[in-house]
Design an enzyme around this catalytic site. Structure first.
Site, PDB file in Angstrom:
ATOM      1  CE1 TYR A 237      -4.257  -1.033  -0.077  1.00 18.21           C
ATOM      2  CE2 TYR A 237      -3.633  -2.524   1.688  1.00 18.21           C
ATOM      3  CZ  TYR A 237      -4.529  -2.114   0.707  1.00 18.21           C
ATOM      4  OH  TYR A 237      -5.694  -2.801   0.527  1.00 18.21           O
ATOM      5  CG  ASP A 265      -7.744  -3.148  -6.040  1.00  7.84           C
ATOM      6  OD1 ASP A 265      -7.135  -2.831  -5.002  1.00  7.84           O
ATOM      7  OD2 ASP A 265      -8.080  -4.326  -6.285  1.00  7.84           O
ATOM      8  CG  HIS A 357      -8.965  -5.246  -2.583  1.00  8.69           C
ATOM      9  ND1 HIS A 357      -7.974  -4.306  -2.687  1.00  8.69           N
ATOM     10  CD2 HIS A 357      -8.974  -5.596  -1.279  1.00  8.69           C
ATOM     11  CE1 HIS A 357      -7.415  -4.103  -1.508  1.00  8.69           C
ATOM     12  NE2 HIS A 357      -7.990  -4.879  -0.640  1.00  8.69           N
TER      13      HIS A 357
END
Ligand code: 173
Length: 497
Positions: A237, A265, A357
């Site tokens: 991230y 995403d 995800h």
């Protein structure tokens, strides 16, 4: 380090002066309250007391060291002043322990769905809500499974399948099968050893684990639990503070990680309503301090509360920067369209993950499997096929080796499984993960024989019929009489207590 009496800590129990104890150390977090990614409310709940239990599953062990200036480390709690608190076991926990004791014996777990059924019963309600939830109406999470069922096999026969081999190479790393462990956050919500269950099982069985940025165990703990030479990937991230990201990426490379999977995403986390409702229930029941702050909404759930560091301004312009700070393979995780697949290819990435995800982001986004068709067609126009320098991974809803074989026949390089392995360790620890690998191996063997593919390289598009994949409708009339008498398959049975 100075010793601090418990009574002194308990005097600092407000927003004006807030001390907490974590793992027997005392910290002054007064000035950190408003910086805490999860908001001040949760810290204030433990002001003047011991926060270890709440801290443990959500933070890697070095989180305080990394975020709180050293002068705010007050000292160690004076052991002579600690009154052993006999913790009252809640009714929910007692019931949970009883259910845990009556889990089905592990050899009665015969498919990956069984783990999910056990996890649902043995996990604390909050953990189950966090892991199982998906966004909005949860259409995409269900579509992820349904998509595999719209692809049908066209098996070949009489090919001497006495020997079949499902081993594979993923980004240059040898793997027992064409599956890697995809990143899922906060493993200790589900099992005290968290992600280490995966690392240890993966090392023993030659499977590749993708380390999550938001693991409960620290990055180094995970690497240290790996065997020498055990291949690992890392998920990223991207932090608003690029120096933090750079340090993390370069540290991962130095410690031997082979590939960087940048999550693309999730500029903002999806609304996972099961998780959100659970947070509201929990707060109503236990909040002791009303701080009057609305910095973090009470109904945001676990993941939204700890995701504020993620940079929503991430863009294609950042890709050259990533290339400049690392030599690891760079893979974009969360690509859905041929347009973006081509941009990823042209920007020098080594691959993409066709992922939504796990249905946790944009609801009614298509499945990775469906997107695979157009994306393979687009990439075929751009270079050699299959392209040894550009991998296409798929994840979402994978529970069976037959799912994996369908994706590979349609052009995927390998497939990621997240929740399937997560539920395996939540229900049976490392042994559960090892069992899940064994189940997959048995499924690969049978399905490859029946499909007429002796090795992964023999999987071809002609072996599947994906003509219904984009239809998005069930066109078969429901056979009510038959359905009413059909006995549903069941998951592993709990023992009578
Ligand atoms: O899907 C998630 O829950 C996730 O990726 C996440 C992101 C930020 C914090 C915690 C989990």
């Amino acid at each position: 380090m100075s010793l601090v009496p418990t009574a002194t800590v308990s005097e600092h129990n407000s927003r004006d002066s807030c001390w907490i104890i974590v793992h027997s150390k005392v910290y002054d977090v007064t000035e950190f309250l408003d910086e805490h990614p999860g908001g001040s409310r949760i810290i204030l709940k433990y002001a003047g007391g011991d926060a270890t239990e709440a801290y443990e599953p959500i933070h890697p062990p070095n989180a305080i060291l990394d975020n709180l200036p050293i002068e705010k480390h007050i000292g160690a709690i004076d052991p002579n002043t600690v009154v052993a608190v006999v913790k009252e076991v809640t009714e929910e926990e007692k019931q949970r322990q009883a259910v845990l004791a009556s889990r089905p014996p592990i050899d009665e777990i015969i498919n990956l769905h069984d783990f999910e059924a056990v996890a649902k019963k043995v996990l604390p309600a909050k953990a189950w809500a966090y892991y199982s939830s998906a966004s909005d109406d949860e259409i995409t999470i269900r579509e992820n499974r349904a998509a595999f069922q719209r692809v049908w096999f066209r098996p070949r026969i009489l090919r001497d399948v006495s020997v079949v081999d499902w081993s594979h190479t993923i980004l240059g790393c040898k793997s027992s099968f064409p599956v890697y462990i995809s990143a899922t956050a906060l493993g200790k919500l589900g099992h005290p050893d968290g992600e280490l269950n995966l690392t240890r099982a993966a090392g023993k069985h030659n499977v590749i684990q993708m380390i999550p940025t938001l693991a409960s165990c620290s990055f180094d703990e995970i690497i240290d639990a790996a065997l020498p030479g055990q291949p690992l990937f890392v998920q990223l991230y991207v932090n608003r503070d690029r120096e933090i990201t750079k340090k993390y990426v370069q540290h991962a490379e130095k410690r031997g990680v082979k590939a960087l999977f940048i999550t693309v995403d999730a500029p903002q986390l999806g609304r996972r309503e099961k998780d959100m409702r659970m947070k509201a229930v929990d707060d109503n029941g236990t909040a002791k301090v009303q701080d009057g702050q609305s910095d973090v909404r009470r109904d945001q759930g676990v993941s939204r509360a700890i995701s504020s560091f993620i940079d929503p301004s991430l863009s294609w312009k950042d890709i050259p920067w990533f290339r400049s700070i690392t030599n690891m393979h760079i893979i974009l995780k969360g690509v859905s369209t041929p347009e973006d697949a081509i941009l990823a290819y042209e920007s020098g990435c080594q691959g993409i993950v066709l992922s939504n995800h796990g249905g946790r982001q944009l609801d009614t986004a298509r499945s990775g499997l469906e997107n695979l068709i157009d994306i393979v067609a687009a990439l075929k126009t751009k270079g050699p096929w299959p392209n040894p320098n550009f991998s296409i991974f798929v994840d979402g809803g994978v529970r069976r080796a037959s799912d994996v074989l369908k994706a590979l026949a349609l052009g995927a390089s390998a497939v990621g499984i997240g929740r399937g392995f997560l539920y395996a360790f939540c229900s049976y620890g490392q042994e559960g993960v090892e069992r899940s690998f064994q189940i997959l191996r048995e499924e690969f063997e049978m399905n490859m024989r029946l499909l007429g593919a002796r090795s992964i390289s023999e999987l071809k598009p002609e072996m599947v019929d994906a003509s219904a994949l984009s239809a998005h409708v069930g066109v078969t009339p429901t056979d009510n009489l038959y359905n009413n008498t059909y006995q549903h398959l069941s998951t592993a049975a709990f023992r009578e207590s």
